[in-house]
Design a protein around this motif. Structure first.
Motif, PDB file in Angstrom:
ATOM      1  N   GLU A  33       0.993  -0.887   0.078  1.00  0.00           N
ATOM      2  CA  GLU A  33       0.239   0.008   0.476  1.00  0.00           C
ATOM      3  C   GLU A  33       0.873   0.874   0.091  1.00  0.00           C
ATOM      4  O   GLU A  33       0.709   2.169  -0.361  1.00  0.00           O
ATOM      5  CB  GLU A  33      -0.736  -0.137   0.679  1.00  0.00           C
ATOM      6  CG  GLU A  33      -2.166  -1.007   0.729  1.00  0.00           C
ATOM      7  CD  GLU A  33      -2.726  -1.211   2.433  1.00  0.00           C
ATOM      8  OE1 GLU A  33      -2.859   0.121   3.110  1.00  0.00           O
ATOM      9  OE2 GLU A  33      -3.406  -2.172   2.611  1.00  0.00           O
ATOM     10  N   LYS A  48      -5.227   4.049  -7.117  1.00  0.00           N
ATOM     11  CA  LYS A  48      -4.972   2.682  -5.918  1.00  0.00           C
ATOM     12  C   LYS A  48      -4.912   1.068  -5.987  1.00  0.00           C
ATOM     13  O   LYS A  48      -4.252   0.663  -5.639  1.00  0.00           O
ATOM     14  CB  LYS A  48      -4.701   3.757  -4.682  1.00  0.00           C
ATOM     15  CG  LYS A  48      -3.957   2.772  -3.447  1.00  0.00           C
ATOM     16  CD  LYS A  48      -3.519   3.375  -2.121  1.00  0.00           C
ATOM     17  CE  LYS A  48      -3.121   3.067  -0.873  1.00  0.00           C
ATOM     18  NZ  LYS A  48      -3.622   3.230   0.143  1.00  0.00           N
ATOM     19  N   PRO A  49      -6.779   1.543  -5.411  1.00  0.00           N
ATOM     20  CA  PRO A  49      -6.957  -0.256  -5.061  1.00  0.00           C
ATOM     21  C   PRO A  49      -6.455  -0.850  -6.506  1.00  0.00           C
ATOM     22  O   PRO A  49      -6.505  -2.170  -6.467  1.00  0.00           O
ATOM     23  CB  PRO A  49      -8.713   0.019  -5.250  1.00  0.00           C
ATOM     24  CG  PRO A  49      -8.801   1.377  -4.554  1.00  0.00           C
ATOM     25  CD  PRO A  49      -7.674   2.127  -5.197  1.00  0.00           C
ATOM     26  N   GLU A  53      -4.631  -4.090  -5.821  1.00  0.00           N
ATOM     27  CA  GLU A  53      -4.661  -6.094  -6.904  1.00  0.00           C
ATOM     28  C   GLU A  53      -4.030  -6.270  -7.619  1.00  0.00           C
ATOM     29  O   GLU A  53      -3.728  -7.829  -7.405  1.00  0.00           O
ATOM     30  CB  GLU A  53      -6.652  -5.105  -7.178  1.00  0.00           C
ATOM     31  CG  GLU A  53      -7.025  -7.272  -7.547  1.00  0.00           C
ATOM     32  CD  GLU A  53      -8.229  -6.601  -8.053  1.00  0.00           C
ATOM     33  OE1 GLU A  53      -8.821  -7.496  -8.965  1.00  0.00           O
ATOM     34  OE2 GLU A  53      -8.882  -5.207  -8.262  1.00  0.00           O
TER      35      GLU A  53
END
Length: 249
Positions: A33, A48-49, A53
């Protein structure tokens, strides 16, 4: 004639490393992260997500120890590697990793209690040798263990019997004299049971939502291991001196 109680004693405990002694996946998630945040600050144009992933999917394909995972994901995204973004990600990862590189609570007191009781300690890990030793030395664990078996030492991963056999030989133990503790039932528990070792499933480190581990014991805190060995060796007076208040450390 059945073996004597003495011959059935647990004389050694073999630990998995990641997610058994140290909270590896928590560290990995936090570090990834932070790496993605740093890459976005450096110009990455991926939400970001989505990037997180993609990185973990790449880990799933390439292996969690892959040291070029950011290179590969950036190459797949852009068709080339932007070294400004890559450098930012690596530095962000390293800084966050240092801050989250920690043992599970009660680990040191558990290891100390076992050693005081004369129990021999070993580690069997599927990680590469250098990675294993960097973690062990970085956490100050090296004085506790009589034996460390990494992937490079046998070329085979759990549940293969080879790494377990090597650890048992180094510790001068028969399988029934050793207990294996780990968080991955299909590797740690199955492999150890194949040789006739007793097993403990580290539920506190389980990242798979395991419902049935098949282990002889399951624990939610590593310090429960002390009571398990005490019960296995019941009748051996003075084996442990851990007091109830010690559990709060």
């Amino acid at each position: 004639m059945p073996p004597s109680k003495i011959s059935q004693m647990i004389k050694g405990v073999i630990f998995d490393l990641d997610n058994t002694l140290l909270d590896f996946m928590r560290m990995k998630r936090s570090a990834v992260e932070a790496a993605v945040d740093a890459m976005i600050d450096a110009g990455l144009k991926v939400p970001k997500p989505t990037m997180i992933e993609r990185i973990f999917k790449a880990y799933g394909r390439e292996g969690i120890e892959d040291q070029q995972i950011f290179d590969k994901v950036l190459q797949a995204e852009y068709g080339q590697v932007d070294y400004r973004i890559l450098a930012a990600g690596i530095l962000g990862y390293r800084r966050a990793k240092e801050g989250h590189f920690k043992l599970y609570p009660h680990t040191r007191i558990t290891l100390t209690a076992l050693i005081k009781a004369g129990i021999r300690l070993g580690i069997v890990s599927d990680a590469p040798r250098l990675s294993v030793w960097l973690r062990i030395v970085g956490l100050g664990l090296d004085p506790y263990f009589d034996c460390v078996v990494a992937f490079d030492d046998t070329g085979e991963k759990k549940p293969s019997a080879a790494p377990f056999r090597r650890a048992l030989k180094t510790l001068s133990l028969e399988p029934h004299e050793a207990l294996m503790i780990g968080d991955w039932a299909e590797r740690d528990v199955v492999g150890a049971k194949t040789l006739g070792m007793k097993t403990v499933f580290a539920r506190y480190g389980d990242d798979f939502g395991t419902r049935a581990s098949g282990a002889d014991h399951e624990i939610d805190d590593i310090i429960e291991l002390v009571d398990i060995v005490r019960r296995e060796n019941e009748g051996q007076q003075g084996l442990f001196d851990v007091k109830a208040n010690d559990r709060l450390l």
